[in-house]
Design an enzyme around this catalytic site. Structure first.
Site, PDB file in Angstrom:
ATOM      1  N   ASP A 110       1.973   8.954  -2.986  1.00  0.00           N
ATOM      2  CA  ASP A 110       1.216   7.683  -3.461  1.00  0.00           C
ATOM      3  C   ASP A 110       1.418   6.605  -2.155  1.00  0.00           C
ATOM      4  O   ASP A 110       2.332   6.168  -1.893  1.00  0.00           O
ATOM      5  CB  ASP A 110       1.983   7.141  -4.686  1.00  0.00           C
ATOM      6  CG  ASP A 110       1.491   5.759  -5.023  1.00  0.00           C
ATOM      7  OD1 ASP A 110       0.686   5.342  -4.470  1.00  0.00           O
ATOM      8  OD2 ASP A 110       2.031   5.410  -6.092  1.00  0.00           O
ATOM      9  N   HIS A 111       0.101   6.375  -1.778  1.00  0.00           N
ATOM     10  CA  HIS A 111       0.020   5.380  -0.677  1.00  0.00           C
ATOM     11  C   HIS A 111       0.660   3.783  -0.619  1.00  0.00           C
ATOM     12  O   HIS A 111       0.802   3.314   0.103  1.00  0.00           O
ATOM     13  CB  HIS A 111      -1.187   5.514   0.021  1.00  0.00           C
ATOM     14  CG  HIS A 111      -1.424   5.407   1.546  1.00  0.00           C
ATOM     15  ND1 HIS A 111      -0.294   5.232   2.326  1.00  0.00           N
ATOM     16  CD2 HIS A 111      -2.282   5.455   2.389  1.00  0.00           C
ATOM     17  CE1 HIS A 111      -0.671   5.230   3.594  1.00  0.00           C
ATOM     18  NE2 HIS A 111      -2.009   5.048   3.536  1.00  0.00           N
ATOM     19  N   LYS A 112       0.568   3.757  -2.239  1.00  0.00           N
ATOM     20  CA  LYS A 112       1.163   2.307  -2.457  1.00  0.00           C
ATOM     21  C   LYS A 112       2.530   2.373  -1.986  1.00  0.00           C
ATOM     22  O   LYS A 112       3.254   1.198  -1.609  1.00  0.00           O
ATOM     23  CB  LYS A 112       1.064   2.158  -3.965  1.00  0.00           C
ATOM     24  CG  LYS A 112      -0.437   1.995  -4.236  1.00  0.00           C
ATOM     25  CD  LYS A 112      -0.437   1.176  -5.591  1.00  0.00           C
ATOM     26  CE  LYS A 112       0.340   1.876  -6.517  1.00  0.00           C
ATOM     27  NZ  LYS A 112       0.116   3.030  -7.029  1.00  0.00           N
TER      28      LYS A 112
END
Length: 562
Positions: free
Chosen positions: A534-536
């Site tokens: 998850d790039h968040k």
């Protein structure tokens, strides 16, 4: 006339509650049971109705104030007694007519016009039938400027009295500005994002003169404004205005639904709906007189997330529309096969994760030549222990070690986005294919267990999964997931993150490849890995380091002892 101080009625067990809407303003006439204000507690919203008819003389509270039972709301000038005394009205009614009769004596030619105007103002000319008024921001209870966050009308719209014109938002609350009269919008004088305050003109409204006369107070303005040159120019297009307005309504119906401007909901509810991307026009209110409350919005969102369990697709605000159904029987013989509950639930979870998580995939290959040789050397001991030693326990151990080394992967992001929940344990899910569908039992405290312990637990979990004996708690609490297709085949794949986890490892089938080492190509057993994250929560640099570290551990399992 008598005045009455209106107070907050008994709120029961509720303590201080917030004022989220004040639908009335100073000078406004209200009828019995008209809404005076809306209060909102942690549990529900409620309206305070007017106990009697009257005119608002003063307002003692502001938006955002905290009030309790017995707090003063406003002062109301009671008109009920006046209505019951027709003699006073009979005496006061002729007063504005009396000067006209005196003028009639001096100017006989004007007499017929005056007599007819007392009965019906519009018939003489279209110029006298309507007038232009400016609608301004009512008393906000403060001199501070507030933002215009929504404009619900545009030039040419026909509106009724009390229709919402625009929505304002301060640091504490949001409020709607209603129209004081029915009419046709001539021009909107503000834009979204503008700063306004009490008294700021927001639009020009063309109103019928008889409607403005009915308001009593502005009757003198009506007489004065009749001869003004500008209103004389407007009646010409006036008959076409309702037609144009209806055409605009037909073409802009989608916009009206999107904004939910014609639904009965307070500013706080509208703000919540905007934040969640919910269309209020699709919600049935459970409050008084069909008012939409916060609980209705939350229930709508919950239902939207649950609804796809029957359809197999996620239906939330902002999500793509479902693929339309096709009658495939037109092309040949078909059979309708119901999907299992597990398959439908999995589809919903995967689509939710795909839509909510910005996926990034990091590809890597681990040289597991020595690991496979070591595992082969343990075959006799494995048989003595009665446990099949697969590569999976080694993958579990290596992933647990890497999660300890890179704790930013062992987190979950709170739904608010304000903080991350860092986990101090290492539980890893293992995807298992069954006849009913894919399930993910969780192996707990992987970092604290030996390879043999992990082998036993993996085997036990796999059997329970295939026999459908897993309990809900057996599939909860994972920090990370491993999905292996090694036994099935393939050179690689990109798994979907199982939110609220922030990463998942995809493992493909090993292959012997030539690898350049020490000046020559040598055959090595390579294991393809895909780390999806998850790039968040995780940046690309950390994703690369995680995958590289994991590959190094699998390439030399002695590093697990360091």
């Amino acid at each position: 006339m008598a005045t009455e101080i209106i107070k907050v009625p008994d709120l029961g067990d509720a303590g201080d509650v917030e004022v989220i809407e004040i639908p009335v303003s100073v000078g406004q006439a209200v009828e019995e049971n008209d809404s005076l204000l809306v209060l909102e507690s942690e549990k529900a919203a409620m309206e305070i109705p007017a106990p009697m008819a009257g005119v608002v003389k003063s307002i003692a509270i502001n938006l955002g104030d905290q009030v309790t039972t017995g707090a003063e709301i406003l002062t109301l000038e009671i008109t009920q007694n006046a209505a019951s005394e027709p003699s006073e009205e009979a005496e006061s009614a002729p007063e504005p007519v009396q000067p006209d009769r005196e003028e009639t004596a001096e100017q006989p030619e004007a007499a017929p016009a005056v007599d007819s105007s007392t009965e019906e103002p519009p018939p003489e000319s279209p110029e006298a039938a309507a007038k232009i008024i400016e609608v301004a921001i009512p008393d906000l209870g403060t001199d501070d400027e507030v933002d215009v966050i929504e404009i619900h009308v545009q030039a040419g719209d026909s509106i009724a009295a009390e229709d919402s014109l625009l929505t304002l938002e301060s640091d504490k609350a949001a409020m709607e500005v209603p129209s004081p009269h029915a009419g046709v919008v001539e021009a909107v004088l503000v834009e979204i994002g503008a700063q306004v305050k009490t008294g700021t003109p927001v639009l020009r409204l063309r109103v019928e003169q008889e409607e403005s006369v009915a308001a009593a107070a502005p009757s003198e303005d009506t007489v004065d404004s009749g001869p003004e040159p500008e209103p004389q120019k407007t009646p010409a297009p006036a008959p076409a205005a309702p037609i144009a307005a209806s055409a605009e309504k037909a073409s802009a119906s989608a916009a009206s639904k999107d904004s939910g401007e014609n639904v009965y909901a307070g500013p706080a509810v509208r703000k919540l709906a905007r934040e969640l991307g919910v269309n209020l026009a699709e919600i049935n209110g459970s409050g008084a007189r069909g008012r939409i409350v916060k609980e209705d919005v939350h229930e709508y969102v919950k239902t939207s997330l649950d609804r796809p369990a029957a359809a197999g697709v996620l239906s939330v605000a902002g999500a793509p529309a479902a693929v339309p159904d096709v009658d495939f029987s037109r092309f040949g013989e078909v059979e309708q096969e119901p999907r299992s509950k597990l398959a439908k639930v999995t589809a919903v979870n995967m689509q939710r994760s795909w839509l909510a998580v910005p996926h990034v995939a990091q590809f890597e290959e681990a040289d597991v030549t020595e690991l496979e040789a070591f595992r082969a050397g343990l075959k006799a001991e494995s048989e003595n222990r009665g446990v099949k030693l697969t590569p999976l326990p080694f993958l579990l151990k290596a992933c647990a070690h890497t999660l300890r080394e890179f704790p930013q992967f062992n987190v979950s992001i709170h739904s608010s986005g304000e903080y991350a929940i860092r986990k101090k344990y290492v539980h890893i899910g293992v995807a298992v294919a069954t006849e009913a569908g894919l399930v993910v039992p969780v192996i707990r405290d992987v970092d604290r267990k030996s390879i043999w312990q992990l082998a036993v637990e993996v085997a036990t979990a796999s059997v329970k999964a295939r026999e459908r004996k897993l309990k809900p708690e057996d599939m909860q609490g994972a920090c990370f997931t491993i999905s292996s297709l090694g036994a099935i085949g393939g050179t690689g794949f990109v798994p979907i993150v199982n939110a609220p986890e922030v990463a998942i490892l995809g493992v493909a089938r090993t292959a012997v490849k030539p690898v350049w080492r020490d000046g020559e190509f040598v055959p090595r057993t390579m294991l393809p890995l895909t780390l999806t994250y998850d790039h968040k929560a995780v940046n690309g640099v950390d994703g690369g380091r995680f995958a590289t570290h994991l590959a190094a551990l699998l390439g030399d399992i002695r590093r697990l002892l360091l």
